[in-house]
Design a protein around this motif. Structure first.
Motif, PDB file in Angstrom:
ATOM      1  N   GLU A   1      -6.356  -3.941   5.359  1.00 32.79           N
ATOM      2  CA  GLU A   1      -5.719  -2.852   4.625  1.00 32.79           C
ATOM      3  C   GLU A   1      -6.121  -1.492   5.202  1.00 32.79           C
ATOM      4  OE1 GLU A   1      -6.530  -3.292   0.497  1.00 32.79           O
ATOM      5  OE2 GLU A   1      -5.239  -5.072   0.278  1.00 32.79           O
ATOM      6  N   THR A   2      -7.377  -1.377   5.618  1.00 31.54           N
ATOM      7  CA  THR A   2      -7.813  -0.121   6.233  1.00 31.54           C
ATOM      8  C   THR A   2      -7.071   0.137   7.544  1.00 31.54           C
ATOM      9  OG1 THR A   2     -10.020  -0.402   5.275  1.00 31.54           O
ATOM     10  CG2 THR A   2      -9.805   1.151   7.097  1.00 31.54           C
TER      11      THR A   2
ATOM     12  N   ARG B   1      -3.398   1.131   6.844  1.00 32.30           N
ATOM     13  CA  ARG B   1      -3.289   2.541   6.447  1.00 32.30           C
ATOM     14  C   ARG B   1      -3.411   3.464   7.654  1.00 32.30           C
ATOM     15  NH1 ARG B   1      -3.763   3.691   1.009  1.00 32.30           N
ATOM     16  NH2 ARG B   1      -4.339   1.931  -0.342  1.00 32.30           N
TER      17      ARG B   1
ATOM     18  N   SER C   1      -0.207   5.895   9.207  1.00 37.30           N
ATOM     19  CA  SER C   1      -0.302   7.355   9.227  1.00 37.30           C
ATOM     20  C   SER C   1      -0.100   7.943  10.622  1.00 37.30           C
ATOM     21  CB  SER C   1      -1.663   7.797   8.682  1.00 37.30           C
ATOM     22  OG  SER C   1      -2.718   7.335   9.526  1.00 37.30           O
TER      23      SER C   1
ATOM     24  N   LEU D   1       0.831  -1.196   0.000  1.00 35.59           N
ATOM     25  CA  LEU D   1       0.000   0.000   0.000  1.00 35.59           C
ATOM     26  C   LEU D   1       0.868   1.250   0.000  1.00 35.59           C
ATOM     27  CD1 LEU D   1      -2.562  -1.097   2.741  1.00 35.59           C
ATOM     28  CD2 LEU D   1      -2.701  -1.468   0.274  1.00 35.59           C
TER      29      LEU D   1
ATOM     30  N   VAL E   1       0.998   4.897   1.235  1.00 35.94           N
ATOM     31  CA  VAL E   1       0.351   5.788   2.201  1.00 35.94           C
ATOM     32  C   VAL E   1       1.341   6.866   2.614  1.00 35.94           C
ATOM     33  CG1 VAL E   1      -1.156   3.951   3.042  1.00 35.94           C
ATOM     34  CG2 VAL E   1       1.041   4.346   4.158  1.00 35.94           C
TER      35      VAL E   1
END
Length: 249
Positions: free
Chosen positions: A111-112, A115, A119, A69, A71
């Motif tokens: 995946e959520t 992320r 962050s 991913l 990000v």
């Protein structure tokens, strides 16, 4: 006799639909005409209510490797991150009825969650060794990711056994620039350690000379000695000794 034979045949056929085989580490969820009846988790050959609908659910430990991913970390730097998630179903009824497809639900929520966690922290940190970063504190980040995913996936009857980062890198467009930044920060951190050590050594040398009465140093001589020692200790290149045969006055 014909009618009796037909009736017995129909009864036998309907009754045979009540037999169910449950394999090890597997469960079956039973419903009858839209009504939930229960779950069988124990392996074996079972007889249940005929004409029931059975949903097979695996209770084995599964693992999911997320895609890489892209990000932004806490400092806004684009990074690539991927994780491996180890999980298993602990509530078969929730896995069947509360979500459409628990496999896809695990993948999407993993995946959520990844992320979200990525962050919250910087990729790297040279200024403060106690601040958590993605690269230097992978275990702490993995534990927090596990806790976050457990909250997200409990609705599907899934238990998260472990979640760990398996890939972490800067995005290709800033990789070279961030490498230079890392090198610069590493050099500054190393020089700070060298300077701190040199100051401690100079102070110790002056205190020892004064305490043992080897030489009587006034403030100007101390300043000159400090300057010479700091240059000798901090300089990266070899130093040529200079013998002073005169007086500084």
């Amino acid at each position: 006799m014909l009618i009796l034979t037909i009736v017995l045949g129909v009864i036998i056929i309907i009754g045979s639909t009540g037999f169910a085989v449950v394999q090890p580490n597997q469960s079956k969820v039973f419903t009858l005409f839209g009504n939930y009846l229960g779950v069988i988790k124990h392996a074996g050959f079972w007889f249940t209510i005929p004409l029931t609908n059975r949903n097979k659910v695996s209770l084995r430990v599964l693992n999911f490797n997320s895609d890489k991913l892209k990000v932004n970390d806490l400092e806004g730097n684009p990074i690539e991150i991927a994780a491996v998630v180890v999980y298993k179903v602990v509530n078969s009824a929730k896995a069947v009825f509360d979500v459409e497809d628990y496999h896809k639900f695990v993948h999407t929520q993993s995946e959520t969650g990844l992320r979200h966690i990525a962050s919250q922290y910087p990729y790297d940190n040279f200024n403060n060794d106690y601040e958590i970063s993605l690269r230097q504190h992978s275990d702490e980040v993995g534990d927090e990711l596990t806790e976050d995913l457990q909250k997200r996936l409990s609705v599907a009857g899934v238990e998260i056994i472990e979640a760990r980062i398996m890939h972490l890198a800067y995005s290709s467009e800033i990789a070279s620039s961030m490498l230079q930044r890392q090198q610069a920060k590493a050099v500054l951190a190393a020089r700070k350690v060298i300077v701190d050590g040199a100051v401690s050594m100079v102070k110790s040398a002056i205190d020892q000379l004064s305490a043992e009465g080897v030489v009587d140093l006034d403030e100007e001589k101390k300043a000159q000695m400090v300057n010479n020692l700091m240059v000798a200790l901090v300089s990266e290149k070899g130093n040529q000794p200079i013998v002073n045969t005169g007086s500084i006055y």
